[in-house]
Design an enzyme around this catalytic site. Structure first.
Site, PDB file in Angstrom:
ATOM      1  N   ILE A  65       0.857  -1.200   0.000  1.00  0.00           N
ATOM      2  CA  ILE A  65       0.000   0.000   0.000  1.00  0.00           C
ATOM      3  C   ILE A  65       0.887   1.242   0.000  1.00  0.00           C
ATOM      4  O   ILE A  65       1.863   1.334   0.751  1.00  0.00           O
ATOM      5  CB  ILE A  65      -0.926   0.028   1.250  1.00  0.00           C
ATOM      6  CG1 ILE A  65      -1.577  -1.337   1.483  1.00  0.00           C
ATOM      7  CG2 ILE A  65      -2.010   1.095   1.070  1.00  0.00           C
ATOM      8  CD1 ILE A  65      -2.379  -1.425   2.784  1.00  0.00           C
ATOM      9  N   CYS A  66       0.556   2.176  -0.883  1.00  0.00           N
ATOM     10  CA  CYS A  66       1.224   3.486  -0.866  1.00  0.00           C
ATOM     11  C   CYS A  66       0.128   4.544  -1.027  1.00  0.00           C
ATOM     12  O   CYS A  66      -1.029   4.279  -0.698  1.00  0.00           O
ATOM     13  CB  CYS A  66       2.314   3.573  -1.941  1.00  0.00           C
ATOM     14  SG  CYS A  66       1.749   3.341  -3.642  1.00  0.00           S
ATOM     15  N   GLY A  67       0.486   5.739  -1.501  1.00  0.00           N
ATOM     16  CA  GLY A  67      -0.531   6.772  -1.636  1.00  0.00           C
ATOM     17  C   GLY A  67      -1.574   6.420  -2.685  1.00  0.00           C
ATOM     18  O   GLY A  67      -2.775   6.563  -2.459  1.00  0.00           O
TER      19      GLY A  67
END
Ligand code: RB5
Length: 151
Positions: A65-67
């Site tokens: 998960i990132c932005g």
């Protein structure tokens, strides 16, 4: 079933939500937490660390998960034998596994809310690779990947 997970600093909060969700369902989850090893690591290093583990240990369930989910998918797909896709809807999440046989689901914490993210994770984990008409296409991806990685 064992799931490994990691996130960059844009998504520590959603990672926590997903870890707690998986644990509440009795699923074994390992948070690699690469930032505890290298505090300044950004999404390329965090994603690469996880994808190498998927490759080396032949794992088949991992979440990044990132932005936006984009950078994590891009770096994970750079590791030979690893297939990753961004999903922000339930249908894609189911297909990512059933049709594309991806080991890595990526999401963007700035795109989805906590509840949708949990539903996406559930759909992806419940789906199984269907083979059949998809098998030839997935095999073709593997063959083209081998050609692409040839020195
Ligand atoms: C923040 O570094 C942001 O760029 C990152 O989390 C991600 O969205 C990249 O794809």
């Amino acid at each position: 079933m064992k799931v490994i997970i990691d996130a960059d600093d844009a998504a520590f909060g959603l990672k926590r939500v997903v870890v707690d969700h998986l644990k509440s369902k009795g699923i074994e989850v390992v948070d690699l937490d690469y930032n505890s090893v290298k505090p300044d690591a950004t999404y390329p290093e965090v994603g690469y660390n996880l994808a190498k583990k998927v490759r080396d240990e032949r794992l088949d369930r991992a979440i990044l998960i990132c932005g936006t989910g984009l950078g994590m998918a891009m770096i994970a797909n750079k590791v030979e034998g690893v297939f990753a896709g961004v999903c922000h809807d339930v249908y894609s999440a189911e297909r990512l596994r059933a049709s594309n046989n991806a080991q890595v689901l990526t999401m963007g914490a700035r795109v989805v809310g906590d509840e949708l993210a949990k539903t996406i994770v559930d759909a992806w984990l419940e789906a199984e690779y269907q083979g059949g008409r998809s098998a030839q296409k997935v095999d073709t991806m593997h063959n083209l990947e081998k050609e692409s990685f040839k020195k």
